[in-house]
Write a protein that holds these residues in place. Sequence first.
Motif, PDB file in Angstrom:
ATOM      1  N   GLU A  22       0.809  -1.215   0.000  1.00 28.95           N
ATOM      2  CA  GLU A  22       0.000   0.000   0.000  1.00 28.95           C
ATOM      3  C   GLU A  22       0.847   1.272   0.000  1.00 28.95           C
ATOM      4  OE1 GLU A  22      -3.523  -0.456   2.614  1.00 28.95           O
ATOM      5  OE2 GLU A  22      -3.488   1.754   2.627  1.00 28.95           O
ATOM      6  N   SER A  23       2.055   1.175   0.552  1.00 25.83           N
ATOM      7  CA  SER A  23       2.893   2.370   0.647  1.00 25.83           C
ATOM      8  C   SER A  23       3.696   2.640  -0.630  1.00 25.83           C
ATOM      9  CB  SER A  23       3.858   2.200   1.820  1.00 25.83           C
ATOM     10  OG  SER A  23       4.560   0.974   1.645  1.00 25.83           O
ATOM     11  N   ASP A  24       3.563   1.792  -1.624  1.00 24.72           N
ATOM     12  CA  ASP A  24       4.360   1.970  -2.837  1.00 24.72           C
ATOM     13  C   ASP A  24       3.946   3.204  -3.642  1.00 24.72           C
ATOM     14  OD1 ASP A  24       6.333  -0.096  -3.026  1.00 24.72           O
ATOM     15  OD2 ASP A  24       4.710  -1.553  -3.287  1.00 24.72           O
ATOM     16  N   VAL A  25       4.931   3.784  -4.318  1.00 26.82           N
ATOM     17  CA  VAL A  25       4.661   4.801  -5.334  1.00 26.82           C
ATOM     18  C   VAL A  25       5.171   4.200  -6.634  1.00 26.82           C
ATOM     19  CG1 VAL A  25       5.175   7.128  -6.176  1.00 26.82           C
ATOM     20  CG2 VAL A  25       4.899   6.699  -3.715  1.00 26.82           C
ATOM     21  N   TYR A  26       4.274   4.111  -7.595  1.00 28.98           N
ATOM     22  CA  TYR A  26       4.539   3.307  -8.774  1.00 28.98           C
ATOM     23  C   TYR A  26       4.635   4.184 -10.011  1.00 28.98           C
ATOM     24  CZ  TYR A  26       3.091   0.241 -12.636  1.00 28.98           C
ATOM     25  OH  TYR A  26       2.988  -0.417 -13.833  1.00 28.98           O
ATOM     26  N   TRP A  27       5.653   3.938 -10.816  1.00 31.77           N
ATOM     27  CA  TRP A  27       5.790   4.677 -12.067  1.00 31.77           C
ATOM     28  C   TRP A  27       6.089   3.733 -13.214  1.00 31.77           C
ATOM     29  CZ3 TRP A  27      10.436   8.143 -13.854  1.00 31.77           C
ATOM     30  CH2 TRP A  27      10.103   8.729 -15.085  1.00 31.77           C
ATOM     31  N   CYS A  28       5.200   3.763 -14.190  1.00 28.56           N
ATOM     32  CA  CYS A  28       5.389   2.993 -15.416  1.00 28.56           C
ATOM     33  C   CYS A  28       5.576   4.011 -16.527  1.00 28.56           C
ATOM     34  CB  CYS A  28       4.139   2.148 -15.665  1.00 28.56           C
ATOM     35  SG  CYS A  28       4.034   1.455 -17.321  1.00 28.56           S
ATOM     36  N   THR A  29       6.670   3.908 -17.271  1.00 23.45           N
ATOM     37  CA  THR A  29       6.962   4.927 -18.286  1.00 23.45           C
ATOM     38  C   THR A  29       6.186   4.722 -19.585  1.00 23.45           C
ATOM     39  OG1 THR A  29       8.825   3.693 -19.190  1.00 23.45           O
ATOM     40  CG2 THR A  29       9.323   5.250 -17.409  1.00 23.45           C
ATOM     41  N   ALA A  30       5.397   3.653 -19.668  1.00 23.67           N
ATOM     42  CA  ALA A  30       4.661   3.400 -20.917  1.00 23.67           C
ATOM     43  C   ALA A  30       3.561   4.437 -21.122  1.00 23.67           C
ATOM     44  CB  ALA A  30       4.051   2.009 -20.894  1.00 23.67           C
ATOM     45  N   ASP A  31       3.182   4.603 -22.363  1.00 25.57           N
ATOM     46  CA  ASP A  31       2.088   5.506 -22.720  1.00 25.57           C
ATOM     47  C   ASP A  31       0.785   4.702 -22.706  1.00 25.57           C
ATOM     48  OD1 ASP A  31       1.960   8.321 -24.618  1.00 25.57           O
ATOM     49  OD2 ASP A  31       0.234   6.960 -24.683  1.00 25.57           O
ATOM     50  N   CYS A  32      -0.293   5.350 -22.274  1.00 25.57           N
ATOM     51  CA  CYS A  32      -1.601   4.665 -22.259  1.00 25.57           C
ATOM     52  C   CYS A  32      -2.084   4.329 -23.662  1.00 25.57           C
ATOM     53  CB  CYS A  32      -2.661   5.493 -21.549  1.00 25.57           C
ATOM     54  SG  CYS A  32      -2.471   5.507 -19.768  1.00 25.57           S
ATOM     55  N   GLY A  33      -1.385   4.777 -24.682  1.00 24.03           N
ATOM     56  CA  GLY A  33      -1.740   4.413 -26.050  1.00 24.03           C
ATOM     57  C   GLY A  33      -1.381   2.978 -26.387  1.00 24.03           C
ATOM     58  N   TRP A  34      -0.624   2.317 -25.519  1.00 26.15           N
ATOM     59  CA  TRP A  34      -0.261   0.910 -25.737  1.00 26.15           C
ATOM     60  C   TRP A  34      -0.885   0.075 -24.625  1.00 26.15           C
ATOM     61  CZ3 TRP A  34       1.864   0.910 -30.375  1.00 26.15           C
ATOM     62  CH2 TRP A  34       2.640   2.001 -30.790  1.00 26.15           C
ATOM     63  N   ILE A  35      -0.846  -1.227 -24.772  1.00 22.44           N
ATOM     64  CA  ILE A  35      -1.478  -2.087 -23.777  1.00 22.44           C
ATOM     65  C   ILE A  35      -0.831  -1.915 -22.395  1.00 22.44           C
ATOM     66  CG2 ILE A  35      -0.046  -4.145 -24.186  1.00 22.44           C
ATOM     67  CD1 ILE A  35      -3.812  -4.195 -23.399  1.00 22.44           C
ATOM     68  N   THR A  36       0.464  -1.673 -22.355  1.00 26.52           N
ATOM     69  CA  THR A  36       1.118  -1.542 -21.049  1.00 26.52           C
ATOM     70  C   THR A  36       0.491  -0.408 -20.246  1.00 26.52           C
ATOM     71  OG1 THR A  36       3.135  -2.400 -22.029  1.00 26.52           O
ATOM     72  CG2 THR A  36       3.352  -1.351 -19.884  1.00 26.52           C
ATOM     73  N   GLY A  37       0.167   0.682 -20.940  1.00 27.64           N
ATOM     74  CA  GLY A  37      -0.478   1.798 -20.260  1.00 27.64           C
ATOM     75  C   GLY A  37      -1.908   1.474 -19.826  1.00 27.64           C
ATOM     76  N   HIS A  38      -2.596   0.632 -20.594  1.00 24.91           N
ATOM     77  CA  HIS A  38      -3.956   0.246 -20.193  1.00 24.91           C
ATOM     78  C   HIS A  38      -3.909  -0.589 -18.913  1.00 24.91           C
ATOM     79  CE1 HIS A  38      -5.085   1.506 -24.197  1.00 24.91           C
ATOM     80  NE2 HIS A  38      -6.342   1.184 -23.991  1.00 24.91           N
ATOM     81  N   SER A  39      -3.112  -1.656 -18.976  1.00 20.87           N
ATOM     82  CA  SER A  39      -3.154  -2.627 -17.878  1.00 20.87           C
ATOM     83  C   SER A  39      -2.314  -2.195 -16.686  1.00 20.87           C
ATOM     84  CB  SER A  39      -2.655  -3.990 -18.376  1.00 20.87           C
ATOM     85  OG  SER A  39      -3.430  -4.432 -19.465  1.00 20.87           O
ATOM     86  N   TYR A  40      -1.219  -1.450 -16.947  1.00 14.11           N
ATOM     87  CA  TYR A  40      -0.305  -1.165 -15.848  1.00 14.11           C
ATOM     88  C   TYR A  40       0.032   0.314 -15.650  1.00 14.11           C
ATOM     89  CZ  TYR A  40      -0.235  -6.189 -15.977  1.00 14.11           C
ATOM     90  OH  TYR A  40      -0.634  -7.505 -15.971  1.00 14.11           O
TER      91      TYR A  40
END
Length: 707
Positions: free
Chosen positions: A343-361
Motif C-alpha cells: 500500500e505504501s508503494d509509489v509506482y511509475w510505469c513509463t509506458a504511454d496509455c496508447g499501448w497495452i502496457t499503459g492500459h493494464s499497468y
Amino acid sequence: TTNHLRHVESMASLPSGAGKISHLNAVILGEALASEENDFVFPSDDFSRQALIPSPHKYLEMYKRSIEDPAGFWSGIASSEFYWKQKWGDQVCSENLDVRKGDIKIEWFKGGITNICYNCLDRNIDAGLADKIALYWESNEPGFDAHLTYSQLLHRVCQLANYLKSIGVRKGDAVIVYLPMLMELPITMLACARIGAVHSVVFAGFSSESLAQRIVDCKPKVVITCNAVKRGPKTIHLKDIVDAALVESAKNGISIDVCLTYENQSALKKESTKWQEGRDVWWEDVVPKYPTTCDVEWVDAEDPLFLLYTSGSTGKPKGVLHTTGGYMVYTATTFKYAFDYKESDVYWCTADCGWITGHSYVTYGPMLNGATVVVYEGAPNYPDSGRCWDIVDKYKVTIFYTAPTLVRSLMRDGDEASYFVLISRLLSLQYVTRYSRKSLRVLGSVGEPINPSAWRWFFNVVGGSRCPISDTWWQTETGGFMITPLPGAWPQKPGSATFPFFGVQPVIVDEKGTEIDGECSGYLCVKGSWPGAFRTLYGDHERYETTYFRPFPGYYFTGDGCSRDKDGYHWLTGRVDDVINVSGHRIGTAEVESALVSHPQCAEAAVVGVEHEVKGQGIYAFVTLVEGVPYSEELRKSLILTVRNQIGAFAAPDKIHWAPGLPKTRSGKIMRRILRKIASRQLDELGDVSTLAEPGVVDQLIALADS
Ligand code: WTA
C-alpha cells in the motif's frame, strides 16, 4: 501435471538464498564477470522476507492450485478482492480453444455484474483511500506538476462521464481517445468504463491516416483529444492531426459530431488552436459544469471494456477486444504479485496509455489495487538523461517499470564525448548517480527481450544491486503478464522472464505443433485460457481464429520464439512472424510496406527487422522503384516521410536499401530469410539461393548494400 510443473518442482528444491552473489555490489557497468555468466541473482533475504510470494515453494503451491483448479483459484480471488453487483452464473469459465471442435470462445465470470471504474475508485474510497494520492502528474517541463487524490479523481471521472452521457454516449458505444500522457487520459478511460462505453485509445504518435483508419473501423460517437503536447523541446499539434483524420474519415463515410478537446496550456494556448465551430468543444467549457457524482452502468463480465488496435502480419491493424470481468481480475492480480505491491508503494510505469502496457499497468492494474501512480507527460531524456531519476527522487518512486530500449539509451548517453565504451559508460553513470534512487525497491521491464548487459546495468547501477527486476513477458492480446519473475520468490537469470504467472501454461512446440520438453527451443504457445485473454478481433472473429488458434490447433499461438533452459527458465527470443519490435513498439512489416508502395515512385517494398543497439530492432526496407526512376537522396527522404505520414514517426525506416529486384521463389513469394541476412550483412549465411526465380538479384542487392 504439466511439463512446466515438473520444472518448477525441481526449482523449488533449491535452497533459498544459496550462492548469493556479493560481488554484484561492485559496479560492473553491465558487463558480466566471468563467473557470473551462469549464476543466479538472488533477491536479498530482507526482500524475500517481506514479499507476498517469498519463496519458490510458495509459488509452487499457488501455481499448482491455479492449474489444477483454475475455476476455484480465480473465483476465490474474484469474489474476495472485487465488488460484484451480482455474482456470476454456475460456470466460472467456459471455453473452446480448439478450432477442430468449433468456434473459439472464451468466457470468464459470465453473468457476473460489475463495473471496473467502480472497482478502481468507489471501492477503494469506501475502503479508506479517499485522500490517498491516486495520480501524480509530472509535466514535460521540470517544475510543473499536479496531483489528484482518489476522491478528486472520482469527481473528475464522474464529471466527464456525465458529459459523455449528455451528448448521447451509451453503453457499448465506441469512444476514440487521442491524448498524450495527461491525467485526462486515465480519467477518460475510467469515465468510459463507468458508463459502459468502449474506449479505443490511439497512441498520440500515430499519424492522421492511422487515426482515420481506426475511426473508420470502430465508428466512435465522439473523439477526445487535446490541442497540443510537448515532448522534450518539440511541440506537437495533436488537434491538427485529429482535424486531418476527421476529414479523411468523413471521406470514408464516418463523420464525427463531437471532438472534445482539452487545452494543454503548457503546450499551446486556446487562441492558437484551429477550431471547427459546431463540432469542436473545449473540455474546460463543458466538463466542469457537470455533477461530480455519476451512477455506475453495471455491466456483464463479458461486456466489452476496450478495443486496442495492434499490428499483425497484414497491413490492416487488428482491433484487440478485451472484456470487463476477467481483464479486471487478471490485471489487478498480476500487478499485485509481479511487483510485490504494498500500500505504501509509489509506482511509475513509463509506458504511454496508447499501448497495452499503459492500459493494464498505468490505469487499471494499479488503480484496482489503490496504488499511487506517477504519470509523466514528456521525454525520458529531457532536459537531460537524469530526468527519470529526478522524477524517481521527487516522488519517492518505489516501483519503476520501463522498457529495455530506455535502459539502453540511458546506459549509452554521454557517448558522443568518447570513443571508448568504458569512458562513455562512466560518463552516463553520472546522470544516474547524481540522484539518490534510494526509494526504489522493484524494477520492471517490458516490450522486448532485455539483453543481459542492459539487465545488469539496470540492476547494478539504477537499482543499486538491491532491487529485483520483473522482466514481464506478455502481449496486447494476453491483457496482462504471462511469464514473469515474482520478485521475492525467484533467483533471477539476467535476460530470462523466468516462469509463468499463476494460471498460465506456456508450451513450446516444434514446426509440427508437437509439444517439446526439457531444454528446448521452438514456438511459444499457451495451453488453456486465463481470465485476461482477449476475446476476439473486433468485427473479425475469423481472423482471430486464423491468426492465433489455427497455426497450432489446440493452443493459443503467441507469435514469439522461446527457449527453455535446463533449470526450466524461459528465454524469449523475439517474434517469429512478420511483426517487428522497435523500441518496444510493435510494427507489422506489411504496414510499413504498404505505406512505402503508396509512394508514386515505389514499385515494390520488403521490410525486415535488423538488430539495433538501442531500439532492439530497427526497420530495414528494400525498395524497388518504378521503371526509369533514378535513386536519389531526395527520394530516400520522401519515402521515409511517406511512412511517417501514414503510420507515425516511430515507424520510419532506419535504412532504405535500393533493390533493382527482390529475391522471390518461382511462385512469386519474397524470400525474407535472404533479405534478413543481407540486412544484417551475414553474407556468408545466405543459404541456398538456387530455388530463386532469379538468383542474380542477390548479387545485385549485395552490390548496392552501402549505396
Ligand atoms: C514482445 C507489449 C521479451 C514479444 C506488452 C511480444 C517481450 C510483443 C517482452 C508484444 C519481454 C513483450 N521479453 N519480449 N519481457 N514483453 N515482448 O502487444 O515479442 O505491444 O509478442 O505488448 O512484445 O507486444 P505488445
